[in-house]
Write an enzyme that holds these catalytic residues in place. Structure first.
Site, mmCIF file in Angstrom:
data_model
loop_
_atom_site.group_PDB
_atom_site.id
_atom_site.type_symbol
_atom_site.label_atom_id
_atom_site.label_comp_id
_atom_site.label_asym_id
_atom_site.label_seq_id
_atom_site.Cartn_x
_atom_site.Cartn_y
_atom_site.Cartn_z
ATOM 1 N N LYS A 1 0.817 -1.242 0.001
ATOM 2 C CA LYS A 1 0.116 0.127 -0.602
ATOM 3 C C LYS A 1 0.657 1.020 0.140
ATOM 4 C CE LYS A 1 -4.260 -1.322 0.188
ATOM 5 N NZ LYS A 1 -5.744 -1.078 -0.863
ATOM 6 N N SER B 1 0.583 -9.886 -0.795
ATOM 7 C CA SER B 1 0.068 -8.675 -0.657
ATOM 8 C C SER B 1 -0.094 -7.880 0.520
ATOM 9 C CB SER B 1 -1.427 -8.601 -1.034
ATOM 10 O OG SER B 1 -2.234 -9.164 -0.590
#
Length: 408
Positions: free
Chosen positions: A52, A302
């Protein structure tokens, strides 16, 4: 070479002044297990343990004179924005739901330091999001979306630029977790149609599938927040415009309990700590079978923001999914020896994990809540046959979500 590829590569190059590229590592265990050449793009090893911060970096670096950044997040996006606010020396106000685990709040504060202010608003993310957008509008700040922003998408596409350089080419198959669609649309924009894609969502937050079925973004009536890094009620408008042609056959929806089995396998076998959303791409391999045999596959891990206080829940979910743990209510005769009769039916691999019994006066039967663990799911079939033969009355409540959540 497309203009989007140029921008993604430029973003990746600019990021090197802030943090190193995340490793792309071949995983021998998974490769042997699935008969494929499987690589993990370890976004769980970034400074904030998720991808992110890439989108946050790219969006912020493109805005000269930026003074105030506002975002809403219950986890990874908040940490990425906080990290970049501190790096760029920009004031940030980060809205998080009141129900956000303390560990995530503390990490966001740690990454942001004096540059960020954290405000806890609302029990649910939608309330938090509205408060953040209202604040950004009132204060003239830049609202930094976690996914629905072209610069954020471009920043997430830097994952693709790194994969191509590290692998020396394009993988045959790319397995991508999807929440709001920022990473997926970024990778699709970077690689185009070259690899085969599998876009993976948690079953209780499959907003991409819902949008593909409806032909437009729709809001899910209910979201299971267990895989909170990818549990999004509505895919972004910008991201869906880029993903709208991928087709339902390119998507997978993963059962949250099954996801726990992969989290435990990766921890116990590989020593890799993945949060639920971070394990989506690895878990998806179980459904891909012959599609990937002999192929070069890259899975995006992720995120690794996992609070180990949740480990008992993860183990519980994994055992339940594998059929190794069950809960049931047993109607036990209130007579001497009745309990012994039940205990004698248990096998050598059966272990009582929970037992609650309250003897009630003037009743012939009492109810017992029992939790049992075993090493082989077939052992429960044997036990139930013994109970039936002996005339015991019991109710398996393992799959009763309302009752099991209330009691267990």
């Amino acid at each position: 070479m497309s203009d989007f590829q140029d921008k993604a590569r430029a973003a990746a190059k600019a990021m090197r002044a802030v943090f190193p590229e995340t490793p792309l590592l071949r995983n021998a265990h998974l490769s042997d297990l699935y008969g494929a050449d499987i690589w993990l793009k370890r976004e769980d090893l970034s400074p904030v343990r998720s991808y992110k911060l890439r989108g946050a970096f790219n969006a912020m670096r493109k805005r000269d004179g930026l003074e105030l950044v506002v975002c809403a997040s219950a986890g990874n996006h908040a940490q990425g924005v906080a990290f970049m606010c501190r790096h760029f020396g920009v004031r940030g106000v980060i809205f998080m739901p009141v129900t956000t685990p303390q560990q995530k709040i503390q990490k966001t504060a740690m990454f942001g330091g004096d540059s960020v202010e954290i405000r806890l608003v609302g029990d649910y993310f939608d309330q938090c999001l509205t408060a953040a957008q209202d604040h950004a509008k009132a204060e003239g700040g830049f609202f930094l979306s976690p996914f629905d922003d072209v610069d954020v998408i471009e920043g997430q596409a830097s994952v693709g630029a790194e994969i191509e350089a590290q692998l020396g080419g394009v993988p045959d198959t790319l397995v991508v977790p999807v929440g709001g669609g920022g990473l997926g649309s970024g990778l699709l924009g970077y690689f185009g149609s070259k690899p085969n894609y599998t876009f993976v969502e948690p079953k209780g937050g499959a907003c991409l599938r819902a949008a593909l079925e409806a032909g437009k973004p729709v809001t899910l009536d209910k979201v299971n927040t267990f895989a909170d890094g990818a549990a999004v009620a509505r895919i972004g408008d910008v991201t869906f415009e880029r993903l709208k042609d991928v087709g339902l056959a390119s998507t997978l929806q993963i059962n949250e309990d099954r996801l726990c089995t992969t989290m435990l396998d990766m921890l116990n076998v590989e020593g890799i700590v993945l949060e639920p959303a971070g394990a989506l791409s690895v878990d998806a391999l179980k459904d891909m079978g012959q599609m990937i045999r002999g192929r070069r596959v890259v899975c995006i891990t992720s995120g690794g923001n996992f609070d180990f206080e949740r480990l008992p829940e993860v183990k519980e979910r994994a055992q339940t999914y594998a059929g190794l743990k069950k809960y049931f209510i047993l109607r036990l005769p209130q007579r001497p020896g009745a309990l012994r009769g039940f205990l004698d039916m248990l096998g050598p691999d059966d272990d009582i994990a929970r037992f609650e019994y309250l003897k009630k006066s003037a009743r012939n039967f009492g109810s017992v809540l029992i939790g049992l663990e075993t090493r082989d799911p077939k052992n429960f079939t044997v036990l139930y046959e013994k109970l039936d033969a002996a005339g015991f009355v019991y109710t398996d409540i393992t799959e009763d979500e309302v009752l099991s959540n209330f009691i267990i």
